[in-house]
Design a protein around this motif. Structure first.
Motif, PDB file in Angstrom:
ATOM      1  N   ASN A 112       0.854  -1.191   0.000  1.00  0.00           N
ATOM      2  CA  ASN A 112       0.000   0.000   0.000  1.00  0.00           C
ATOM      3  C   ASN A 112       0.893   1.245   0.000  1.00  0.00           C
ATOM      4  O   ASN A 112       1.707   1.419   0.920  1.00  0.00           O
ATOM      5  CB  ASN A 112      -0.915   0.010   1.232  1.00  0.00           C
ATOM      6  N   TRP A 113       0.735   2.064  -1.020  1.00  0.00           N
ATOM      7  CA  TRP A 113       1.533   3.270  -1.149  1.00  0.00           C
ATOM      8  C   TRP A 113       0.656   4.494  -0.902  1.00  0.00           C
ATOM      9  O   TRP A 113      -0.462   4.586  -1.426  1.00  0.00           O
ATOM     10  CB  TRP A 113       2.132   3.382  -2.548  1.00  0.00           C
ATOM     11  N   GLU A 142       7.325  -1.196 -15.433  1.00  0.00           N
ATOM     12  CA  GLU A 142       6.243  -2.176 -15.283  1.00  0.00           C
ATOM     13  C   GLU A 142       5.193  -1.593 -14.350  1.00  0.00           C
ATOM     14  O   GLU A 142       5.486  -1.193 -13.218  1.00  0.00           O
ATOM     15  CB  GLU A 142       6.792  -3.486 -14.719  1.00  0.00           C
ATOM     16  N   SER A 143       3.944  -1.539 -14.825  1.00  0.00           N
ATOM     17  CA  SER A 143       2.874  -0.959 -14.028  1.00  0.00           C
ATOM     18  C   SER A 143       2.506  -1.887 -12.875  1.00  0.00           C
ATOM     19  O   SER A 143       2.277  -3.081 -13.066  1.00  0.00           O
ATOM     20  CB  SER A 143       1.650  -0.709 -14.912  1.00  0.00           C
ATOM     21  N   LEU A 144       2.446  -1.313 -11.657  1.00  0.00           N
ATOM     22  CA  LEU A 144       2.067  -2.074 -10.472  1.00  0.00           C
ATOM     23  C   LEU A 144       0.662  -1.755 -10.002  1.00  0.00           C
ATOM     24  O   LEU A 144      -0.082  -2.637  -9.591  1.00  0.00           O
ATOM     25  CB  LEU A 144       3.066  -1.809  -9.342  1.00  0.00           C
ATOM     26  N   SER A 145       0.281  -0.474 -10.029  1.00  0.00           N
ATOM     27  CA  SER A 145      -1.035  -0.078  -9.540  1.00  0.00           C
ATOM     28  C   SER A 145      -1.416   1.272 -10.160  1.00  0.00           C
ATOM     29  O   SER A 145      -0.544   2.064 -10.546  1.00  0.00           O
ATOM     30  CB  SER A 145      -1.036   0.018  -8.017  1.00  0.00           C
ATOM     31  N   GLU A 146      -2.742   1.520 -10.218  1.00  0.00           N
ATOM     32  CA  GLU A 146      -3.266   2.775 -10.735  1.00  0.00           C
ATOM     33  C   GLU A 146      -4.416   3.258  -9.864  1.00  0.00           C
ATOM     34  O   GLU A 146      -5.130   2.450  -9.257  1.00  0.00           O
ATOM     35  CB  GLU A 146      -3.760   2.622 -12.186  1.00  0.00           C
ATOM     36  N   THR A 147      -4.586   4.573  -9.831  1.00  0.00           N
ATOM     37  CA  THR A 147      -5.703   5.180  -9.113  1.00  0.00           C
ATOM     38  C   THR A 147      -6.065   6.489  -9.800  1.00  0.00           C
ATOM     39  O   THR A 147      -5.239   7.068 -10.526  1.00  0.00           O
ATOM     40  CB  THR A 147      -5.357   5.439  -7.632  1.00  0.00           C
ATOM     41  N   ARG A 148      -7.275   6.953  -9.556  1.00  0.00           N
ATOM     42  CA  ARG A 148      -7.756   8.181 -10.196  1.00  0.00           C
ATOM     43  C   ARG A 148      -8.073   9.221  -9.122  1.00  0.00           C
ATOM     44  O   ARG A 148      -8.781   8.933  -8.148  1.00  0.00           O
ATOM     45  CB  ARG A 148      -8.989   7.891 -11.049  1.00  0.00           C
ATOM     46  N   LEU A 149      -7.540  10.437  -9.312  1.00  0.00           N
ATOM     47  CA  LEU A 149      -7.771  11.518  -8.365  1.00  0.00           C
ATOM     48  C   LEU A 149      -9.002  12.322  -8.768  1.00  0.00           C
ATOM     49  O   LEU A 149      -9.421  12.307  -9.939  1.00  0.00           O
ATOM     50  CB  LEU A 149      -6.550  12.445  -8.304  1.00  0.00           C
ATOM     51  N   GLN A 150      -9.540  13.032  -7.826  1.00  0.00           N
ATOM     52  CA  GLN A 150     -10.718  13.857  -8.075  1.00  0.00           C
ATOM     53  C   GLN A 150     -10.326  15.104  -8.864  1.00  0.00           C
ATOM     54  O   GLN A 150      -9.302  15.726  -8.580  1.00  0.00           O
ATOM     55  CB  GLN A 150     -11.360  14.258  -6.746  1.00  0.00           C
ATOM     56  N   ASN A 163      -3.563  14.378  -1.977  1.00  0.00           N
ATOM     57  CA  ASN A 163      -3.137  13.097  -1.410  1.00  0.00           C
ATOM     58  C   ASN A 163      -3.781  11.947  -2.183  1.00  0.00           C
ATOM     59  O   ASN A 163      -4.912  12.057  -2.686  1.00  0.00           O
ATOM     60  CB  ASN A 163      -3.532  13.000   0.068  1.00  0.00           C
ATOM     61  N   GLY A 164      -3.056  10.841  -2.271  1.00  0.00           N
ATOM     62  CA  GLY A 164      -3.578   9.681  -2.985  1.00  0.00           C
ATOM     63  C   GLY A 164      -3.036   8.388  -2.419  1.00  0.00           C
ATOM     64  O   GLY A 164      -2.026   8.376  -1.686  1.00  0.00           O
ATOM     65  N   THR A 165      -3.716   7.291  -2.755  1.00  0.00           N
ATOM     66  CA  THR A 165      -3.327   5.964  -2.272  1.00  0.00           C
ATOM     67  C   THR A 165      -3.309   4.987  -3.438  1.00  0.00           C
ATOM     68  O   THR A 165      -4.219   4.994  -4.283  1.00  0.00           O
ATOM     69  CB  THR A 165      -4.305   5.460  -1.195  1.00  0.00           C
ATOM     70  N   LEU A 166      -2.281   4.141  -3.451  1.00  0.00           N
ATOM     71  CA  LEU A 166      -2.150   3.091  -4.453  1.00  0.00           C
ATOM     72  C   LEU A 166      -1.996   1.760  -3.733  1.00  0.00           C
ATOM     73  O   LEU A 166      -1.215   1.649  -2.775  1.00  0.00           O
ATOM     74  CB  LEU A 166      -0.932   3.341  -5.344  1.00  0.00           C
ATOM     75  N   SER A 167      -2.743   0.769  -4.197  1.00  0.00           N
ATOM     76  CA  SER A 167      -2.723  -0.532  -3.525  1.00  0.00           C
ATOM     77  C   SER A 167      -2.448  -1.638  -4.524  1.00  0.00           C
ATOM     78  O   SER A 167      -2.952  -1.622  -5.664  1.00  0.00           O
ATOM     79  CB  SER A 167      -4.060  -0.807  -2.820  1.00  0.00           C
ATOM     80  N   ASP A 194       8.598   4.625  -9.748  1.00  0.00           N
ATOM     81  CA  ASP A 194       8.234   5.760 -10.613  1.00  0.00           C
ATOM     82  C   ASP A 194       6.763   6.065 -10.417  1.00  0.00           C
ATOM     83  O   ASP A 194       5.916   5.164 -10.510  1.00  0.00           O
ATOM     84  CB  ASP A 194       8.497   5.448 -12.091  1.00  0.00           C
ATOM     85  N   LEU A 195       6.473   7.343 -10.147  1.00  0.00           N
ATOM     86  CA  LEU A 195       5.086   7.793 -10.027  1.00  0.00           C
ATOM     87  C   LEU A 195       4.784   8.701 -11.210  1.00  0.00           C
ATOM     88  O   LEU A 195       5.477   9.701 -11.436  1.00  0.00           O
ATOM     89  CB  LEU A 195       4.874   8.548  -8.711  1.00  0.00           C
ATOM     90  N   ARG A 196       3.735   8.357 -11.960  1.00  0.00           N
ATOM     91  CA  ARG A 196       3.375   9.132 -13.138  1.00  0.00           C
ATOM     92  C   ARG A 196       1.903   9.532 -13.070  1.00  0.00           C
ATOM     93  O   ARG A 196       1.073   8.785 -12.557  1.00  0.00           O
ATOM     94  CB  ARG A 196       3.631   8.333 -14.424  1.00  0.00           C
ATOM     95  N   MET A 197       1.621  10.722 -13.586  1.00  0.00           N
ATOM     96  CA  MET A 197       0.256  11.254 -13.583  1.00  0.00           C
ATOM     97  C   MET A 197      -0.099  11.726 -14.985  1.00  0.00           C
ATOM     98  O   MET A 197       0.700  12.408 -15.638  1.00  0.00           O
ATOM     99  CB  MET A 197       0.127  12.399 -12.577  1.00  0.00           C
TER     100      MET A 197
END
Length: 244
Positions: A112-113, A142-150, A163-167, A194-197
């Motif tokens: 959990n990031w 290599e993609s590990l997790s994705e999430t979408r921000l408001q 703030n955001g969370t990746l699991s 690597d964190l990409r947006m």
């Protein structure tokens, strides 16, 4: 005794001189009676009988000139506008990145990031609107997790913290990826992520709207995760990301 082979003095030569045009008694060439081409071509000087230009071609030519003038004026206006306003991409900073319950074994990765990102609008005359902000966590591309921000708005010269969370829960990965993570943890007691947006950003200046896609790269973020622990956080100070 007078020579018979010579013409008598005072009488005209019975034959015209060679290569000399024959003229009539009034000084003009005689009319053509053979049906062939006249010795002097006839030229029509009547303007009403001259070939007239095609009205369609004239209309198309004028429309083309008007269209090119319109494009030139529009390009000049846009050039002056962007010279004055000068829209700039947002500045993005990664304030923190931490991980808990991290595990990489048996071709699976879990963890959990939590991250905190700061967006800054460098434009003094334009506000920004972020739509569909997609965040992704990568390791060795290599993609590990994705999430979408408001989605959110940002005023002129404004700053905002998100703030955001990746699991990741037992995601299957290649064995070479797990071996690489294990080697980093044993050698450096940390793992580089690597964190990409990816976001659709609308630049707003009065009634003017310009939409473009912006990609933010926060690469090689070292998170201290020793082998003996499944938790860690980003080392060092705030990291500036690259916006394209």
């Amino acid at each position: 005794m007078q020579d018979q082979s010579r013409p008598a003095t005072g009488y005209p030569y019975p034959y015209p001189y060679p290569n000399q045009p024959v003229t009539s008694t009034n000084g003009y060439p005689p009319p053509n009676t053979t049906g062939g081409a006249a010795p002097y071509p006839y030229q029509n000087h009547n303007p009403y009988n001259a070939p007239q230009p095609n009205p369609r071609a004239i209309l198309l030519r004028r429309l083309f000139i008007i269209f090119m003038a319109f494009l030139l004026i529009l390009g000049l206006i846009l050039f002056i506008f962007f010279l004055i306003v000068r829209p700039q991409l947002p500045d993005v900073y990664l304030n923190s990145l931490s991980v808990s319950n991290f595990n990489a074994s048996n071709n699976k990765v879990s963890g959990n990031w939590e991250f905190q990102v700061q967006f800054r609008n460098p434009n003094s005359k334009m506000s920004l609107y972020y739509d569909s902000v997609l965040c992704g966590l990568y390791y060795n591309r290599e993609s590990l997790s994705e999430t979408r921000l408001q989605p959110f708005d940002q005023g002129k010269k404004d700053q905002m913290v998100v703030n955001g969370t990746l699991s990741v829960s037992g995601t299957y990965v290649d064995s070479r990826l797990v071996d690489s993570i294990g080697k980093e943890r044993s050698d450096k007691a940390s793992v580089e992520f690597d964190l990409r947006m990816f976001s659709s950003v609308t630049f707003r200046y009065g009634a003017f709207r310009r939409r473009r896609y912006v990609t933010v790269y926060c690469n090689d973020v070292a998170v201290g995760v020793p082998v003996s622990s499944g938790s860690g956080k980003m080392g060092g100070s705030v990291k500036r990301c690259k916006s394209l």
